[in-house]
Design a protein around this motif. Structure first.
Motif, PDB file in Angstrom:
ATOM      1  N   TYR A  43       0.842  -1.204   0.000  1.00 36.75           N
ATOM      2  CA  TYR A  43       0.000   0.000   0.000  1.00 36.75           C
ATOM      3  C   TYR A  43       0.877   1.253   0.000  1.00 36.75           C
ATOM      4  O   TYR A  43       0.641   2.194  -0.759  1.00 36.75           O
ATOM      5  N   GLY A  68       2.744   1.647  -3.352  1.00 36.86           N
ATOM      6  CA  GLY A  68       1.816   2.114  -4.388  1.00 36.86           C
ATOM      7  C   GLY A  68       1.517   3.598  -4.246  1.00 36.86           C
ATOM      8  O   GLY A  68       1.474   4.332  -5.237  1.00 36.86           O
ATOM      9  N   ALA A  69       1.321   4.047  -3.002  1.00 39.90           N
ATOM     10  CA  ALA A  69       1.079   5.476  -2.777  1.00 39.90           C
ATOM     11  C   ALA A  69       2.309   6.287  -3.135  1.00 39.90           C
ATOM     12  O   ALA A  69       2.206   7.356  -3.760  1.00 39.90           O
ATOM     13  N   ALA A 110       4.686   5.500  -5.300  1.00 42.23           N
ATOM     14  CA  ALA A 110       4.837   5.497  -6.761  1.00 42.23           C
ATOM     15  C   ALA A 110       3.842   6.458  -7.409  1.00 42.23           C
ATOM     16  O   ALA A 110       4.183   7.170  -8.367  1.00 42.23           O
ATOM     17  N   SER A 111       2.633   6.516  -6.896  1.00 38.71           N
ATOM     18  CA  SER A 111       1.633   7.426  -7.435  1.00 38.71           C
ATOM     19  C   SER A 111       2.032   8.884  -7.227  1.00 38.71           C
ATOM     20  O   SER A 111       1.907   9.719  -8.132  1.00 38.71           O
ATOM     21  N   ILE A 112       2.548   9.192  -6.048  1.00 40.21           N
ATOM     22  CA  ILE A 112       2.995  10.557  -5.755  1.00 40.21           C
ATOM     23  C   ILE A 112       4.204  10.903  -6.622  1.00 40.21           C
ATOM     24  O   ILE A 112       4.286  12.007  -7.182  1.00 40.21           O
ATOM     25  N   LEU A 130       4.988   9.710  -9.564  1.00 44.19           N
ATOM     26  CA  LEU A 130       4.530   9.891 -10.938  1.00 44.19           C
ATOM     27  C   LEU A 130       3.886  11.255 -11.121  1.00 44.19           C
ATOM     28  O   LEU A 130       4.167  11.962 -12.092  1.00 44.19           O
ATOM     29  N   SER A 131       3.042  11.659 -10.191  1.00 43.57           N
ATOM     30  CA  SER A 131       2.383  12.960 -10.322  1.00 43.57           C
ATOM     31  C   SER A 131       3.389  14.104 -10.202  1.00 43.57           C
ATOM     32  O   SER A 131       3.307  15.088 -10.945  1.00 43.57           O
TER      33      SER A 131
END
Length: 79
Positions: free
Chosen positions: A42, A45-46, A48-50, A52-53
């Protein structure tokens, strides 16, 4: 590093911790249990999402400031 930048970083990390605690409390109220491996996945994933943004926002601002988004030909202008 300026005080404003440091304050923004500390505030963002605090909000991130509060959001994680909220997710944990919500899931524990619903009876959902997650192993340590689930929490690691979890978090990754968070993260990696941050990442990427942040990377995409940086590309947008960089291309705008370096002139990549400028119109080269006057006939491309609308109107």
């Amino acid at each position: 590093m300026t005080r404003t930048t440091l304050f923004a970083i500390i505030t963002a990390l605090g909000v991130l911790v509060l959001a994680g605690a909220g997710v944990y409390m919500m899931w524990s109220q619903l009876g959902v249990t997650m192993s340590v491996h689930g929490w690691i996945a979890y978090g990754l994933g968070a993260l990696a999402s941050i990442a990427l943004s942040v990377g995409l926002f940086w590309l947008v601002f960089h291309s705008s400031r370096s002139g990549q988004d400028d119109i080269d030909r006057p006939e491309d202008l609308d109107g």
